[in-house]
Scaffold this active site. Structure first.
Site, PDB file in Angstrom:
ATOM      1  N   TYR A 192       1.805   2.982   7.666  1.00 13.72           N
ATOM      2  CA  TYR A 192       2.205   2.056   6.611  1.00 13.72           C
ATOM      3  C   TYR A 192       1.693   0.646   6.900  1.00 13.72           C
ATOM      4  CZ  TYR A 192       5.197  -0.910   3.731  1.00 13.72           C
ATOM      5  OH  TYR A 192       5.653  -1.866   2.857  1.00 13.72           O
ATOM      6  N   SER A 250       3.365  -6.522   3.457  1.00  9.44           N
ATOM      7  CA  SER A 250       4.629  -6.453   4.176  1.00  9.44           C
ATOM      8  C   SER A 250       4.591  -7.404   5.354  1.00  9.44           C
ATOM      9  CB  SER A 250       4.875  -5.034   4.687  1.00  9.44           C
ATOM     10  OG  SER A 250       5.948  -5.002   5.604  1.00  9.44           O
ATOM     11  N   LYS A 286      -1.109  -1.851   4.820  1.00  5.36           N
ATOM     12  CA  LYS A 286      -0.816  -3.203   4.353  1.00  5.36           C
ATOM     13  C   LYS A 286      -1.756  -4.233   4.976  1.00  5.36           C
ATOM     14  CE  LYS A 286       2.277  -2.035   1.458  1.00  5.36           C
ATOM     15  NZ  LYS A 286       1.945  -2.111   0.010  1.00  5.36           N
TER      16      LYS A 286
END
Length: 295
Positions: A202, A187, A206
């Site tokens: 999150y 991301s 990543k």
């Protein structure tokens, strides 16, 4: 050169970087004296004809766009889903309708090691080989440091990091050398100038994926298997919109120079390129596909 004959792509390029003393024009060095063609499979082909690709989480959104695009380039595609069999079947039918590559749908929870292995086994059973693995599936929860607990943390790292790593390990034993492709999804959050506080876990998962990909590229690159990461920015999917107000979504869209969110179809062609022979010298890279967004 005859008037109707066009110079080849490589000769055109080399003709501007090395002089030729005989005619005072620029020409390729002797080591490139053999004729190359712009249609050279090893250097310029983006065809995936005959290749077999597994795309995790590919019944909808970005994964579905990737699966369809790989099929459009001729690959046989294994479409993975967990719950929505109808959506997966729709992707399969779309790929088959193109008349280039085959497709099957396989139900598997690739957030587990067993599910990932099952998906790979089904791919080989159906098509006899595996050439391309796109690790698209993931979870994206939103909690700040005061809200996260061990269950939330573990679910994200198990699904976004542990499972993809071990699936890549299993796939590496199946993918041919040279020519295989493993593509992780990260991301643009990991390098954004502004990251919301609720993206803590999150973003951490990543960041871990980016490091896994970087190191695996050195390891598997020795066998001619490339390992790359694609990092989309904000893409207009149900997962992205979940839990966000219209105001927040509009702000993110307007922060992009194009004044819009990305679309799954903006991401899929980059995956298809990395999966192809044309990307044989692209290894260990993190390609941020975000329209120059700062968010």
């Amino acid at each position: 050169m005859p008037p109707n004959r066009k110079p080849t792509l490589v000769s055109n390029f080399l003709s501007v970087v090395r002089p030729n003393s005989n005619n005072n024009k620029l020409a390729p060095p002797s080591r490139y004296s053999k004729t190359f063609s712009a249609s050279s499979t090893a250097l310029t082909s983006t065809s995936l004809l005959g290749k077999v690709a597994v795309v995790t989480g590919s019944s909808r959104s970005i994964g579905a766009a990737i699966a369809k695009t790989l099929g459009e380039h001729g690959a046989h595609v294994v479409v993975n889903y967990v719950n929505d069999s109808q959506a997966a079947d729709d992707v399969v039918q779309s790929i088959r309708a193109q008349g280039k590559g085959g497709a099957i749908a396989v139900k598997a929870n690739v957030g587990t090691l067993e599910g990932g292995q099952y998906l790979l086994d089904e791919a080989v059973k159906a098509f006899g080989r595996l050439d391309i693995l796109v690790l698209n599936a993931g979870v994206m929860g939103s909690k700040t440091i005061s809200e996260i607990d061990e269950t939330f943390y573990d679910s994200h790292f198990d699904t976004n990091v542990k499972a993809p790593l071990f699936m890549a390990k299993a796939a590496a034993a199946l993918i041919p050398s040279p020519g295989g492709r493993i593509i992780f999804m990260s991301s643009s959050f990991t390098s954004a100038s502004a990251v919301p506080a609720n993206a803590l876990v999150y973003s951490a998962t990543k960041g871990a994926i980016e490091q896994i990909s970087r190191v695996l590229a050195r390891d598997l690159g020795a066998r001619g298997i490339t390992v790359n990461t694609v990092s989309p920015g904000a893409v207009d999917t149900a997962l992205f919109r979940e839990g966000k107000s219209t105001g927040v979504i509009d702000f993110i869209a307007k922060s992009n120079p194009a004044k819009r969110l990305g679309e799954p179809e903006d991401i899929a062609p980059v995956i298809a390129f990395l999966a192809s022979a044309a990307a044989q010298w692209v290894n260990g890279q993190n390609i941020r596909v975000n329209g120059a967004s700062a968010v």
